[in-house]
Design a protein around this motif. Structure first.
Motif, PDB file in Angstrom:
ATOM      1  N   LYS A  76     -51.885   0.337   0.721  1.00 35.62           N
ATOM      2  CA  LYS A  76     -50.446   0.001   0.704  1.00 35.62           C
ATOM      3  C   LYS A  76     -49.601   1.241   1.034  1.00 35.62           C
ATOM      4  O   LYS A  76     -48.694   1.199   1.865  1.00 35.62           O
ATOM      5  N   ARG A 121     -49.983   2.307   4.693  1.00 34.27           N
ATOM      6  CA  ARG A 121     -49.203   1.467   5.613  1.00 34.27           C
ATOM      7  C   ARG A 121     -47.714   1.849   5.567  1.00 34.27           C
ATOM      8  O   ARG A 121     -47.061   1.987   6.593  1.00 34.27           O
ATOM      9  N   GLU A 122     -47.196   2.055   4.340  1.00 32.28           N
ATOM     10  CA  GLU A 122     -45.769   2.406   4.203  1.00 32.28           C
ATOM     11  C   GLU A 122     -45.466   3.727   4.907  1.00 32.28           C
ATOM     12  O   GLU A 122     -44.469   3.887   5.595  1.00 32.28           O
ATOM     13  N   GLN A 123     -46.378   4.712   4.730  1.00 33.54           N
ATOM     14  CA  GLN A 123     -46.143   6.036   5.320  1.00 33.54           C
ATOM     15  C   GLN A 123     -46.247   5.986   6.841  1.00 33.54           C
ATOM     16  O   GLN A 123     -45.480   6.643   7.547  1.00 33.54           O
ATOM     17  N   HIS A 161     -45.616   3.403   8.733  1.00 32.77           N
ATOM     18  CA  HIS A 161     -44.428   2.693   9.167  1.00 32.77           C
ATOM     19  C   HIS A 161     -43.225   3.632   9.229  1.00 32.77           C
ATOM     20  O   HIS A 161     -42.464   3.653  10.195  1.00 32.77           O
ATOM     21  N   ARG A 162     -43.088   4.432   8.173  1.00 29.41           N
ATOM     22  CA  ARG A 162     -41.952   5.354   8.079  1.00 29.41           C
ATOM     23  C   ARG A 162     -42.026   6.401   9.182  1.00 29.41           C
ATOM     24  O   ARG A 162     -41.035   6.697   9.860  1.00 29.41           O
TER      25      ARG A 162
END
Ligand SMILES: [Zn+2]
Length: 282
Positions: free
Chosen positions: A95, A98-100, A102-103
């Protein structure tokens, strides 16, 4: 001497000197920012030798140095992702990874107006414990990855992995092109010859000989460097021996070696060199 016409890939992992030595992310504000100094030296060397590269830029660098990202892109280099916080992928949850991702991709695409299709993990940290990251990369629109290093290292590596570019079909059925940096196959192990500390350790004539042999076999050579490797004056701090042993070694040799490499071999960005293979991805 005329260069061989075969095009290889030259890449830069764009991060500051304190970002790739396992210091806690929250402590980074304590250190002197010097990434622009080394990066501008690299940009000059590439202009001098008429080379276009792929720059795997750390999200944190993009956040703090937006003009630098624009300058890299305007100079015609491919901009790709090196994640956001430079933590090893096998230490992150899917999780958070994926967030990193995306950022980081978001910053880079906003700054350049170009789609990001390439990724390299911090510390080449896609290992047998973090192969799940390949699914996430593919799902997030990444077309090629350069994070699996087919060598033995205390921090990374899948020793038996393919040494050459290959199409990987992920668990979820989406394809991704995996493009490792260069290694030289010996009888039982692969010798790393793609860059980083090895570029600084080996004498240039030895490195060139290995790379020429790979080139003669028809292989595409993949080289990587960091801006701080061209900044021998960056601060010396106390680090665990396993980190400091390689980080500060032979920094004064990098600039000349990179200049020689860029002059002796022909380089282009990943998205150009692997254009045909990338067409088979999606
Ligand atoms: Zn890195």
């Amino acid at each position: 001497m005329l260069k061989n016409k075969k095009k290889h890939v030259f890449s830069i992992d764009v991060e500051d000197w304190y970002q790739g030595i396992e210091l806690p992310f929250n402590d980074w504000t304590k250190y002197e920012k010097r990434v622009e100094y080394g990066m501008k030296k690299l940009l000059k060397l590439m202009t001098k030798n008429n080379v276009k590269s792929t720059c795997f830029i750390l999200g944190k660098v993009a956040e703090e140095h937006p003009q630098l990202v624009k300058e890299i892109s305007k100079a015609g280099h491919e901009v790709a992702s090196h994640g956001f916080s430079h933590e090893k992928i096998y230490d992150l949850t899917p999780k958070v990874f994926r967030e990193q991702l995306h950022r980081s991709v978001g910053y880079l695409e906003d700054l350049t107006g170009e789609k990001v299709i390439g990724h390299r993990a911090p510390y080449f940290s896609i290992t047998k414990d973090s192969l799940w990251a390949l699914d996430i990369l593919a799902e997030e629109g990444i077309l090629y990855d350069s994070s699996i290093h087919p060598v033995f290292n205390y921090r990374y590596g899948i020793p038996g992995a393919n040494r050459l570019a290959s199409i990987i079909e992920t668990e979820i059925g989406i394809k991704l092109l995996e493009i490792p940096v260069s290694t030289y196959p010996l009888r039982k192990v692969n010798l790393p010859v793609g860059g980083g500390a090895y570029l600084r350790i080996y004498p240039y004539f030895f490195l060139k000989k290995c790379l020429r042999t790979l080139e003669k076999k028809g292989e595409t050579i993949g080289i990587y460097v960091h801006p701080w490797e061209l900044d021998p004056e960056h601060p010396k701090i106390t680090l665990p021996f396993r980190v400091s042993a390689t980080h500060y070694l032979n920094l004064r040799s990098t600039e000349k070696k990179v200049d020689s490499l860029l002059s002796d071999f022909n380089f282009a960005p990943y998205k150009v060199v692997f254009k045909e293979l990338l067409k088979g991805i999606r």
